[in-house]
Scaffold this motif. Structure first.
Motif, mmCIF file in Angstrom:
data_model
loop_
_atom_site.group_PDB
_atom_site.id
_atom_site.type_symbol
_atom_site.label_atom_id
_atom_site.label_comp_id
_atom_site.label_asym_id
_atom_site.label_seq_id
_atom_site.Cartn_x
_atom_site.Cartn_y
_atom_site.Cartn_z
ATOM 1 N N ALA A 64 0.844 -1.209 0.000
ATOM 2 C CA ALA A 64 0.000 0.000 0.000
ATOM 3 C C ALA A 64 0.878 1.257 0.000
ATOM 4 O O ALA A 64 0.577 2.241 -0.688
ATOM 5 C CB ALA A 64 -0.922 -0.013 1.218
ATOM 6 N N ILE A 65 1.971 1.218 0.738
ATOM 7 C CA ILE A 65 2.862 2.398 0.775
ATOM 8 C C ILE A 65 3.527 2.591 -0.592
ATOM 9 O O ILE A 65 3.603 3.715 -1.101
ATOM 10 C CB ILE A 65 3.933 2.249 1.889
ATOM 11 C CG1 ILE A 65 3.260 2.221 3.267
ATOM 12 C CG2 ILE A 65 4.960 3.380 1.818
ATOM 13 C CD1 ILE A 65 4.160 1.771 4.411
ATOM 14 N N SER A 66 3.949 1.491 -1.205
ATOM 15 C CA SER A 66 4.671 1.624 -2.480
ATOM 16 C C SER A 66 3.770 2.215 -3.572
ATOM 17 O O SER A 66 4.251 2.847 -4.505
ATOM 18 C CB SER A 66 5.318 0.306 -2.907
ATOM 19 O OG SER A 66 4.359 -0.535 -3.472
ATOM 20 N N GLN A 67 2.457 2.051 -3.415
ATOM 21 C CA GLN A 67 1.525 2.674 -4.375
ATOM 22 C C GLN A 67 1.653 4.206 -4.380
ATOM 23 O O GLN A 67 1.286 4.879 -5.337
ATOM 24 C CB GLN A 67 0.056 2.351 -4.004
ATOM 25 C CG GLN A 67 -0.332 0.892 -4.155
ATOM 26 C CD GLN A 67 -0.209 0.426 -5.589
ATOM 27 O OE1 GLN A 67 -0.694 1.088 -6.497
ATOM 28 N NE2 GLN A 67 0.499 -0.674 -5.805
ATOM 29 N N LEU A 68 2.137 4.751 -3.270
ATOM 30 C CA LEU A 68 2.237 6.217 -3.149
ATOM 31 C C LEU A 68 3.520 6.759 -3.782
ATOM 32 O O LEU A 68 3.706 7.959 -3.875
ATOM 33 C CB LEU A 68 2.201 6.641 -1.671
ATOM 34 C CG LEU A 68 1.037 6.094 -0.835
ATOM 35 C CD1 LEU A 68 1.186 6.527 0.617
ATOM 36 C CD2 LEU A 68 -0.294 6.576 -1.398
ATOM 37 N N TYR A 69 4.415 5.833 -4.171
ATOM 38 C CA TYR A 69 5.711 6.242 -4.711
ATOM 39 C C TYR A 69 5.942 5.507 -6.037
ATOM 40 O O TYR A 69 6.512 4.392 -6.038
ATOM 41 C CB TYR A 69 6.823 5.932 -3.695
ATOM 42 C CG TYR A 69 6.594 6.632 -2.370
ATOM 43 C CD1 TYR A 69 7.011 7.946 -2.178
ATOM 44 C CD2 TYR A 69 5.914 5.991 -1.325
ATOM 45 C CE1 TYR A 69 6.773 8.606 -0.983
ATOM 46 C CE2 TYR A 69 5.668 6.641 -0.119
ATOM 47 C CZ TYR A 69 6.092 7.948 0.045
ATOM 48 O OH TYR A 69 5.844 8.594 1.227
ATOM 49 N N PRO A 70 5.491 6.080 -7.148
ATOM 50 C CA PRO A 70 5.563 5.387 -8.436
ATOM 51 C C PRO A 70 6.965 4.871 -8.738
ATOM 52 O O PRO A 70 7.956 5.568 -8.508
ATOM 53 C CB PRO A 70 5.151 6.472 -9.439
ATOM 54 C CG PRO A 70 4.357 7.450 -8.640
ATOM 55 C CD PRO A 70 4.904 7.419 -7.254
ATOM 56 N N GLY A 71 7.016 3.656 -9.227
ATOM 57 C CA GLY A 71 8.313 3.068 -9.575
ATOM 58 C C GLY A 71 8.913 2.259 -8.427
ATOM 59 O O GLY A 71 9.902 1.561 -8.609
ATOM 60 N N SER A 72 8.325 2.372 -7.221
ATOM 61 C CA SER A 72 8.864 1.605 -6.090
ATOM 62 C C SER A 72 8.132 0.267 -5.985
ATOM 63 O O SER A 72 7.031 0.109 -6.514
ATOM 64 C CB SER A 72 8.684 2.381 -4.787
ATOM 65 O OG SER A 72 7.325 2.383 -4.404
ATOM 66 N N ASP A 73 8.759 -0.699 -5.304
ATOM 67 C CA ASP A 73 8.020 -1.906 -4.929
ATOM 68 C C ASP A 73 8.300 -2.191 -3.456
ATOM 69 O O ASP A 73 8.973 -1.392 -2.790
ATOM 70 C CB ASP A 73 8.336 -3.089 -5.864
ATOM 71 C CG ASP A 73 9.783 -3.552 -5.759
ATOM 72 O OD1 ASP A 73 10.325 -3.596 -4.637
ATOM 73 O OD2 ASP A 73 10.373 -3.854 -6.809
ATOM 74 N N ILE A 74 7.810 -3.316 -2.957
ATOM 75 C CA ILE A 74 7.862 -3.520 -1.501
ATOM 76 C C ILE A 74 9.298 -3.564 -0.946
ATOM 77 O O ILE A 74 9.492 -3.289 0.226
ATOM 78 C CB ILE A 74 7.085 -4.792 -1.068
ATOM 79 C CG1 ILE A 74 7.603 -6.025 -1.803
ATOM 80 C CG2 ILE A 74 5.589 -4.612 -1.286
ATOM 81 C CD1 ILE A 74 7.010 -7.318 -1.257
ATOM 82 N N ASP A 75 10.266 -3.863 -1.797
ATOM 83 C CA ASP A 75 11.654 -3.894 -1.304
ATOM 84 C C ASP A 75 12.288 -2.503 -1.245
ATOM 85 O O ASP A 75 13.435 -2.358 -0.820
ATOM 86 C CB ASP A 75 12.507 -4.835 -2.173
ATOM 87 C CG ASP A 75 12.016 -6.271 -2.032
ATOM 88 O OD1 ASP A 75 11.571 -6.632 -0.925
ATOM 89 O OD2 ASP A 75 12.040 -7.016 -3.036
ATOM 90 N N ASN A 76 11.561 -1.517 -1.702
ATOM 91 C CA ASN A 76 12.015 -0.129 -1.534
ATOM 92 C C ASN A 76 11.478 0.476 -0.229
ATOM 93 O O ASN A 76 11.709 1.663 0.038
ATOM 94 C CB ASN A 76 11.530 0.770 -2.686
ATOM 95 C CG ASN A 76 12.152 0.410 -4.009
ATOM 96 O OD1 ASN A 76 11.510 -0.186 -4.867
ATOM 97 N ND2 ASN A 76 13.417 0.749 -4.175
ATOM 98 N N ILE A 77 10.722 -0.325 0.536
ATOM 99 C CA ILE A 77 10.025 0.244 1.700
ATOM 100 C C ILE A 77 10.449 -0.461 2.996
ATOM 101 O O ILE A 77 10.487 -1.692 3.060
ATOM 102 C CB ILE A 77 8.477 0.028 1.580
ATOM 103 C CG1 ILE A 77 7.937 0.357 0.185
ATOM 104 C CG2 ILE A 77 7.718 0.748 2.695
ATOM 105 C CD1 ILE A 77 7.790 1.784 -0.172
ATOM 106 N N LEU A 78 10.698 0.342 4.021
ATOM 107 C CA LEU A 78 10.862 -0.195 5.383
ATOM 108 C C LEU A 78 9.826 0.492 6.272
ATOM 109 O O LEU A 78 9.775 1.722 6.337
ATOM 110 C CB LEU A 78 12.272 0.110 5.923
ATOM 111 C CG LEU A 78 12.512 -0.253 7.394
ATOM 112 C CD1 LEU A 78 12.516 -1.774 7.582
ATOM 113 C CD2 LEU A 78 13.835 0.328 7.899
ATOM 114 N N VAL A 79 9.000 -0.314 6.943
ATOM 115 C CA VAL A 79 8.011 0.260 7.863
ATOM 116 C C VAL A 79 8.683 0.451 9.223
ATOM 117 O O VAL A 79 9.415 -0.424 9.698
ATOM 118 C CB VAL A 79 6.764 -0.644 7.978
ATOM 119 C CG1 VAL A 79 5.776 -0.084 8.999
ATOM 120 C CG2 VAL A 79 6.089 -0.781 6.616
#
Ligand SMILES: Cc1ncc(COP(=O)(O)O)c(C=O)c1O
Length: 373
Positions: A64-79
């Motif tokens: 859901a977070i990666s949807q807010l940052y085009p071009g990202s996927d879940i491995d670009n995100i740390l909660v």
């Protein structure tokens, strides 16, 4: 490790639950749990097994977070636990003693204090009141050096509520690129724009970008303590292993509720509820200020729930705040917390009647000071 006091957080932590009117908050009046959940979700919530959650955030939430940052996927995100932990890990992972950080000021002073405690050299560059709180890029160009490891900004800005233009973003990227510096952009107020036009932000503008965000401000969910880092996969992987040392994982209940808040329909509902509160309340603050036109000057905030107001009274900002605290039980933030005396930061995200009652009490103090002057 010597650490300077984080003055604003200390002031808030000490007084926010003891005063009658807390107008020091920078977020919107928080949502109720029941406003976030339907019957089925509530049922799911109370059936959650209270184990550790996935330590870097569940796949649902990172998706859901990666949807807010085009071009990202879940491995670009740390909660993380709040955007404050995202800031903490970003600085702790990427900055060492002796390295140089250029920091936008005024700012939420977490990064300032943290970087200095690690022995980094912190050089300020300023948003200028005479430029409606835009940065002077010539100044940034002058202070950047081959030793600059990182440039940290806050966009939308705390405390001014200013939003960087595309031109300023491009200019900052260009300066960073010249010396290969990282850009760390704290965008926790993104989504709280008064005109409903979401801040473009730094994601996708440069390779060496870390964007931090969270649910505390624009989403009115500070109690969930959910924040995030978005960045290149290598940096996110390194940050995740630092996270093992800080808090291990977000709470499983928080992670679940955060995923609900970021479902597209719910997200829109929350953001428009908050925008409505902010626009209504800012109009009230402006009306109040206009009754004291000789005393105050406000460059209207473009986002967030805070107004950074210059005042024309012969009293230091901390003294003014202490007077309000002890005599009227009202808490606001002195400009001194941002190194800017003769300013106050007024939070206007509260319920309307509460805000108005607090403003009335500030009025009384102003009259008393003026009658003595
Ligand atoms: C710019 C900014 N970043 C980060 C934080 C920390 O917020 P939280 O950890 O609640 O998400 C704050 C809180 O006021 C803030 O203003």
């Amino acid at each position: 490790m010597k650490i300077e006091e984080f003055e604003m957080e200390r002031l808030q932590s000490t007084w926010e639950n003891r005063v009658k009117y807390n107008l020091s908050e920078s977020g919107v009046h928080p949502l109720l749990l029941k406003e976030l959940t339907n019957k089925d979700e509530l049922e799911e919530l109370i059936s959650l097994r209270l184990g550790y959650s996935q330590t870097n955030g569940t796949i649902e939430l990172r998706g859901a977070i990666s949807q807010l940052y085009p071009g990202s996927d879940i491995d670009n995100i740390l909660v993380t636990n709040g955007s404050s932990e995202a800031n903490f890990i970003s600085i702790w992972t990427n900055l060492k003693a002796g390295e140089e950080l250029i920091l936008m000021l005024p700012n939420y002073m977490q990064i300032w204090g943290l970087a200095r405690s690690l022995g980094a050299k912190v050089k300020p560059f300023y948003l200028k009141e005479e430029l409606n709180w835009a940065p002077d890029l010539e100044e940034l160009k002058k202070i950047v050096s081959p030793n600059t490891k990182m440039i940290a900004v806050c966009d939308p800005n705390n405390p001014t509520g200013a939003v960087l233009s595309e031109k300023s973003i491009k200019g900052i990227v260009k300066v960073a690129d010249r010396v290969g510096a990282w850009i760390l952009s704290d965008e926790v107020y993104r989504g709280a724009e008064l005109n409903g036009k979401e801040t473009p932000g730094f994601w996708g503008k440069y390779e060496k970008v870390i964007v931090n965000g969270g649910l505390s401000k624009a989403y009115a969910l500070p109690g969930l303590r959910i924040g995030w880092m978005v960045g290149p996969k290598k940096i996110i992987a390194e940050s995740w292993s630092r996270h093992d040392y800080s808090t291990i994982a977000p709470g499983i209940i928080n992670d679940y509720l955060a995923s609900l808040a970021l479902k597209p329909e719910m997200r829109q509902k929350i953001l428009s509820r908050n925008r409505k509160i902010l626009n209504t309340n800012l109009a009230l603050v402006k009306k109040w200020l206009s009754n004291h036109a000789d005393l105050f000057k406000l460059i209207s905030p473009q986002a967030g729930a805070i107004a950074f107001i210059r005042y024309n009274l012969d009293i230091n900002s901390t003294q003014l705040i202490i007077k309000l605290l002890h005599e009227k039980s009202v808490l606001i933030v002195p400009g001194d917390c941002f190194g800017m005396d003769h300013f106050i930061r007024l939070g206007y995200g509260a319920e309307k009647d509460y805000l108005l009652a607090g403003l009335d009490l500030i009025d009384e103090t102003l009259k008393e000071i003026q009658s003595k002057g």
